[in-house]
Scaffold this active site. Sequence first.
Site, short mmCIF file in Angstrom:
data_model
loop_
_atom_site.label_atom_id
_atom_site.label_comp_id
_atom_site.label_asym_id
_atom_site.label_seq_id
_atom_site.Cartn_x
_atom_site.Cartn_y
_atom_site.Cartn_z
N THR A 232 32.65 76.88 3.05
CA THR A 232 31.78 78.04 2.87
C THR A 232 32.08 79.02 4.01
O THR A 232 31.81 78.71 5.17
CB THR A 232 30.29 77.65 2.92
OG1 THR A 232 30.07 76.63 1.95
CG2 THR A 232 29.41 78.83 2.63
N LYS B 264 28.33 81.74 -3.72
CA LYS B 264 27.78 80.70 -2.84
C LYS B 264 26.67 81.28 -1.96
O LYS B 264 25.68 80.62 -1.66
CB LYS B 264 28.90 80.10 -2.00
CG LYS B 264 28.47 79.13 -0.92
CD LYS B 264 28.03 77.77 -1.45
CE LYS B 264 27.53 76.88 -0.29
NZ LYS B 264 27.13 75.56 -0.70
N LYS C 160 25.05 78.93 9.80
CA LYS C 160 26.32 79.65 9.58
C LYS C 160 26.26 80.39 8.24
O LYS C 160 26.55 81.58 8.16
CB LYS C 160 27.49 78.65 9.57
CG LYS C 160 28.76 79.22 8.96
CD LYS C 160 29.81 78.15 8.65
CE LYS C 160 29.40 77.07 7.70
NZ LYS C 160 29.94 77.10 6.36
#
Length: 296
Positions: free
Chosen positions: A106, A181, A249
């Site tokens: 990701t 995502k 993150k």
Amino acid sequence: MKGNKQGAQMAKVAFLGLGVMGFPMAGHLAAKGHEVTVYNRTAAKAEAWVARHKGRAAATPRDAATGAEFVMACVGNDDDLAQVASGPDGAFSGMAKGAVFVDHTTVSAQITRKLATEAAALDLHFVDAPVSGGQAGAENGQLSIMCGGTPEDYARAEPVMAAYARICRLIGDSGAGQLAKMMNQICIAGLMQGLSEALAFGQKAGLDGEKVVEVISQGAAGSWQMVNRHKTMLQDKFDYGFAVDWMRKDLGICLDTADEIGARLPVTALVDQFYKDVQLMGGGRGDTSSLIRRLK
Ligand code: NAP
């Protein structure tokens, strides 16, 4: 690719990054009959993988990628991906022209587009393919995979990703998988806080949380997180895969991207700060359901 006894197409595949996700994902590729070479920064994990699965280990991403038709990666963040893809010993320097790099990490859409452009200049192909489904999804080969890239590159990579996919879809051009995502993480952030508040509220009210969840999970409040995480949240167990550090993150990527495109994410921004509290409580490697710790 060549056919196996059942007629399925088998490929030479490199897998970079044998963490919580990558270790079982690479295992599914080997179990399906692909010829797998793994690389992990900490060599002991690659040795452990080779002891358990059919395949070999390489000392660098470049060595792992040499001769591979597909190079899959599942590392940490933007910098980690750049290092294993285009760093001095990175996969790009070992890949043969025409090979496909499939990134399951990701990361931001920017680094994705930058690496896809670098790859194209070397006659390589790049598909961004972040995953959802957590540790259990990786272990059971039941991940949701959202992809960005050209239809041709996606069509080549999809049969390989099928080894660990429940659903795999091309969403759009390069970076579109990562943007999808981000939508996934935005959904989870608000939901996780709502679930935490409800469970902590129920405990303070003296209710049996499991009994309540049995009923409400089958109504309009039900969610994957509620079904799969409520028990462990009630028991203060937070060792189920997706780390708070990784979530921060991801939320950072979502918030930066929202700034760029002019989207508003007020709840996501707040929940990001709540996750920061959990980090400050020493819970960075706990799973994302540990958001409830702030409320107990
Ligand atoms: P993890 O268990 O922390 O594993 C990270 C892996 O990346 C390790 O193999 C690590 O190597 C490697 N790595 C990190 N930085 C590197 C670098 N600079 N060079 C080479 N290798 C490097 O993480 P994970 O949970 O598997 O997650 C991996 C990615 O998938 C992350 O982007 C995460 O956000 C995403 N993701 C995770 C989940 C989940 O539920 N866990 C779900 C969806 C998506 P070492 O062993 O040497 O540290």
